[in-house]
Design a protein around this motif. Structure first.
Motif, short mmCIF file in Angstrom:
data_model
loop_
_atom_site.label_atom_id
_atom_site.label_comp_id
_atom_site.label_asym_id
_atom_site.label_seq_id
_atom_site.Cartn_x
_atom_site.Cartn_y
_atom_site.Cartn_z
N ALA A 129 39.86 -0.57 46.35
CA ALA A 129 40.41 -1.62 45.49
C ALA A 129 39.80 -1.61 44.10
O ALA A 129 40.43 -2.06 43.14
N HIS A 130 38.58 -1.08 43.97
CA HIS A 130 37.89 -1.08 42.67
C HIS A 130 37.82 0.32 42.07
O HIS A 130 37.05 0.56 41.13
N GLY A 131 38.59 1.22 42.60
CA GLY A 131 38.68 2.54 42.00
C GLY A 131 37.44 3.39 42.12
O GLY A 131 37.22 4.30 41.31
N VAL A 132 36.60 3.13 43.11
CA VAL A 132 35.42 3.95 43.34
C VAL A 132 35.82 5.12 44.23
O VAL A 132 36.37 4.92 45.31
N PRO A 133 35.56 6.35 43.80
CA PRO A 133 36.05 7.51 44.55
C PRO A 133 35.40 7.67 45.92
O PRO A 133 34.18 7.52 46.07
N ASN A 160 30.35 -2.59 58.09
CA ASN A 160 31.67 -2.22 58.58
C ASN A 160 32.34 -1.25 57.61
O ASN A 160 32.63 -1.58 56.46
N LYS A 161 32.60 -0.05 58.08
CA LYS A 161 33.17 0.99 57.22
C LYS A 161 34.61 0.67 56.80
O LYS A 161 35.07 1.14 55.75
N VAL A 162 35.32 -0.12 57.60
CA VAL A 162 36.68 -0.52 57.22
C VAL A 162 36.63 -1.39 55.97
O VAL A 162 37.39 -1.19 55.02
N PHE A 163 35.72 -2.36 55.98
CA PHE A 163 35.57 -3.23 54.81
C PHE A 163 35.18 -2.42 53.58
O PHE A 163 35.75 -2.59 52.50
N LEU A 164 34.19 -1.53 53.75
CA LEU A 164 33.72 -0.73 52.62
C LEU A 164 34.83 0.15 52.05
O LEU A 164 34.98 0.25 50.83
N ALA A 217 25.95 3.62 41.20
CA ALA A 217 25.69 2.30 40.62
C ALA A 217 26.94 1.45 40.62
O ALA A 217 26.88 0.23 40.87
N LYS A 218 28.08 2.05 40.35
CA LYS A 218 29.35 1.32 40.34
C LYS A 218 29.65 0.77 41.73
O LYS A 218 30.12 -0.37 41.87
N ALA A 219 29.36 1.56 42.76
CA ALA A 219 29.60 1.11 44.13
C ALA A 219 28.66 -0.02 44.52
O ALA A 219 29.07 -1.01 45.14
N VAL A 220 27.37 0.10 44.16
CA VAL A 220 26.37 -0.89 44.55
C VAL A 220 26.67 -2.26 43.97
O VAL A 220 26.47 -3.30 44.62
N LYS A 221 27.18 -2.30 42.75
CA LYS A 221 27.46 -3.59 42.11
C LYS A 221 28.50 -4.41 42.86
O LYS A 221 28.58 -5.62 42.71
N LEU A 222 29.31 -3.73 43.68
CA LEU A 222 30.30 -4.44 44.49
C LEU A 222 29.68 -5.14 45.68
O LEU A 222 30.31 -6.01 46.29
N ILE A 223 28.45 -4.76 46.04
CA ILE A 223 27.79 -5.32 47.22
C ILE A 223 26.88 -6.48 46.86
O ILE A 223 26.96 -7.56 47.43
N GLY A 224 25.98 -6.28 45.90
CA GLY A 224 25.04 -7.35 45.55
C GLY A 224 23.85 -6.80 44.80
O GLY A 224 23.91 -5.74 44.19
N ASP A 225 22.74 -7.53 44.87
CA ASP A 225 21.54 -7.12 44.14
C ASP A 225 20.38 -6.86 45.10
O ASP A 225 19.22 -7.01 44.74
N GLY A 226 20.71 -6.44 46.32
CA GLY A 226 19.68 -6.19 47.32
C GLY A 226 19.15 -4.78 47.30
O GLY A 226 19.10 -4.11 46.26
N PHE A 227 18.76 -4.32 48.49
CA PHE A 227 18.17 -3.00 48.67
C PHE A 227 19.18 -2.13 49.43
O PHE A 227 19.51 -2.42 50.57
N TYR A 228 19.69 -1.09 48.77
CA TYR A 228 20.77 -0.29 49.34
C TYR A 228 20.50 1.20 49.18
O TYR A 228 19.77 1.63 48.29
N GLY A 229 21.12 1.97 50.06
CA GLY A 229 21.11 3.41 49.94
C GLY A 229 22.53 3.91 49.88
O GLY A 229 23.33 3.66 50.81
#
Length: 495
Positions: free
Chosen positions: A295-299, A285-289, A429-441
């Motif tokens: 909220a975490h200052g990721v541009p 969901n792009k709204v959540f993202l 990397a900063k953005a990915v850490k907000l999601i988890g430790d899975g497989f992301y692009g």
């Protein structure tokens, strides 16, 4: 060592069926010696009483404690005890009923019931419903009751009792358990060189799958080399999840979709799963993202939410974003549901059309670049990098704007991670850490000294000759090695 236990309260409950060396009483099962508790074992719990702290409950409870796979699981037993909440699991369940099923019972019948044996039912019009109920409540026997008001609806779902079956039902049960057991244990015993079993969920009819056929074969080969027995499964194989130790989803995910149900069930049954359901929830969901990253200052590109039921101030949107601007539905993928507006009339028309699909839309500044970065992460480590170029004559990677151009995409360039600008990888990397430790692009753009996140994909593409263009077979091995690492960690915890 046993690979199967069929557990009954009394041996005479099994009297109508062929003798089986796998048959044990619940008393014998609960008091198994330590030497017979270990190993990969399937348990079919046919006890008469699944009530809390009853013999059936303890059978499933101890099976799970021993690391064995049991049907029904404790979760299924608890869910059946609260079956009135089934709509929480599938709000569209009654759609499988439709009108009164002609030929079942009498035309003036107000109530009727069916028995489902391992997802099978003897009445063809209710086969889809039976399979769906078995997906929700995996249990050997389900009693389902229906009532007719303005339309037919389910009024009761309870576990069935083997000892109460009539002769016709005994025949149906025998056929169902035979099919179920052959499906689960059909693999030859000679294939013991594999330490773990993995399922890859895919859709052979998907227009833009996360992995093409050759990539899937590469995953299977890499898995086999590492001791993984890898099978391809599809949406019809939900009941087979108990066969496997791990699930790898290679089908485009969504919340209101079977991919999420597969992930949720796999996680609840203790399988190692990528994508895990929490990652799907966060990324789909792009709204959540947008809110999470802000909220975490990721541009990110300048973004604003607009709501269908709230009057829109188009003057304010024009002053804030200018033209062109971009509109997005929250759940689009592969550039679907993403449109560009060049003026007021087009903006109003696009809003009107997109609000038919979603109550909330995102308005985003238009960022023109020749390509998007895609940085692939696994367990918070970057493992590949690509540049995806825009489709010819179009502002997106995929062009869905006309039938002639439909499905066409731009070119690509695959690089080693160390060739990517460090600030790009750092932001991703900063953005990915907000999601988890899975497989992301992570999809990004570079503009005027800014690195902005476009989106984070929980199910990133791995296509042969594209994402693997630099690492080749090593990319598949890296991903499968992570599965093995997680499986070994999980199984060592039970040792």
């Amino acid at each position: 060592m046993h690979s199967l236990y069929i557990v009954v309260d009394r041996l005479e409950d099994w009297a109508p069926y062929y003798p089986s060396s796998d048959l044990v009483t619940v008393e014998a099962y609960l008091t198994l010696p330590e030497s017979k508790k270990a190993g990969k074992t399937q348990v079919i719990n046919l006890c008469r009483d699944y009530d809390y702290l009853g013999t059936g409950y303890y059978c499933s409870l101890l099976a799970e404690a021993r690391g064995q796979r049991v049907i029904p699981s404790i979760r299924s037993i608890n869910d059946l005890a609260n079956h009135h909440y089934y709509r929480l699991y599938d709000n569209n369940l009654d759609k499988y009923l439709g009108k009164y099923p002609a030929g079942y019972g009498q035309p003036d019948t107000e109530y009727f019931g069916i028995k489902i044996f391992f997802g099978r039912v003897s009445y063809p019009p209710l086969e889809k419903l039976a399979r769906r109920l078995f997906e929700l409540y995996p249990s050997p026997i389900l009693n389902v009751e229906f009532k007719r008001g303005e339309r037919w609806e389910i009024v009761g779902i309870t576990p069935g009792n083997l000892a109460e079956l009539n002769e016709n039902e005994q025949n149906q049960f025998a056929e169902a358990i035979d099919a179920y057991s052959r499906k689960i244990w059909r693999k030859p015993r000679s294939r013991k060189r594999f330490r773990f079993e993995m399922a890859i969920l895919y859709n052979p009819q998907e227009e833009f799958p996360p992995s093409d056929t050759k990539a899937l074969k590469n995953f299977i080969k890499a898995g086999n080399d590492l001791g993984l027995d890898v099978d391809l499964i599809d949406k019809n194989d939900f009941a087979r999840l108990l066969e496997y130790d791990a699930l790898f989803i290679r089908e485009t995910t969504a919340i209101d979709h079977h991919t999420y149900r597969f992930a949720k069930r796999a996680e609840s049954e203790g399988l190692v799963v990528l994508d895990d359901p929490d990652s799907i929830l966060k990324c789909a969901n792009k709204v959540f993202l947008a809110d999470l990253l802000s909220a975490h200052g990721v541009p990110t590109p300048k973004t604003q939410l607009i709501i269908r039921d709230k009057p829109l101030d188009f003057d304010e949107l024009e002053q804030s974003f200018g033209y062109p601007l971009v509109l997005k539905i929250p759940h689009g993928s592969f550039s679907r549901g993403v449109v560009k507006a060049h003026g007021r009339e087009e903006l109003e028309n696009q809003c009107r059309e997109l609000f038919k699909e979603s109550a909330i839309l995102l308005v985003q500044e238009y960022v023109l670049t020749d390509y998007d970065w895609r940085i692939g992460f696994l367990n918070n480590r970057p493992i590949y990098a690509c540049k995806y170029f825009m489709a010819r004559g179009h502002w997106q990677i995929y062009n869905h704007s006309s039938d002639k151009a439909k499905g066409k995409s731009g070119g690509f360039e695959t690089l080693a991670v160390h060739e990517v600008p460090k600030d790009v990888v750092k932001t991703a990397a900063k953005a990915v850490k907000l999601i988890g430790d899975g497989f992301y692009g992570v999809d990004m753009k570079q503009i005027a000294g800014r690195n902005v996140i476009i989106e984070i994909n929980d199910n990133p593409s791995i296509d042969s000759g594209v994402e693997d263009d630099y690492l080749g077979e090593d990319l598949y091995r890296i991903i499968m090695e992570e599965f093995v690492r997680r499986l070994e960690r999980k199984h060592s915890a039970y040792a």
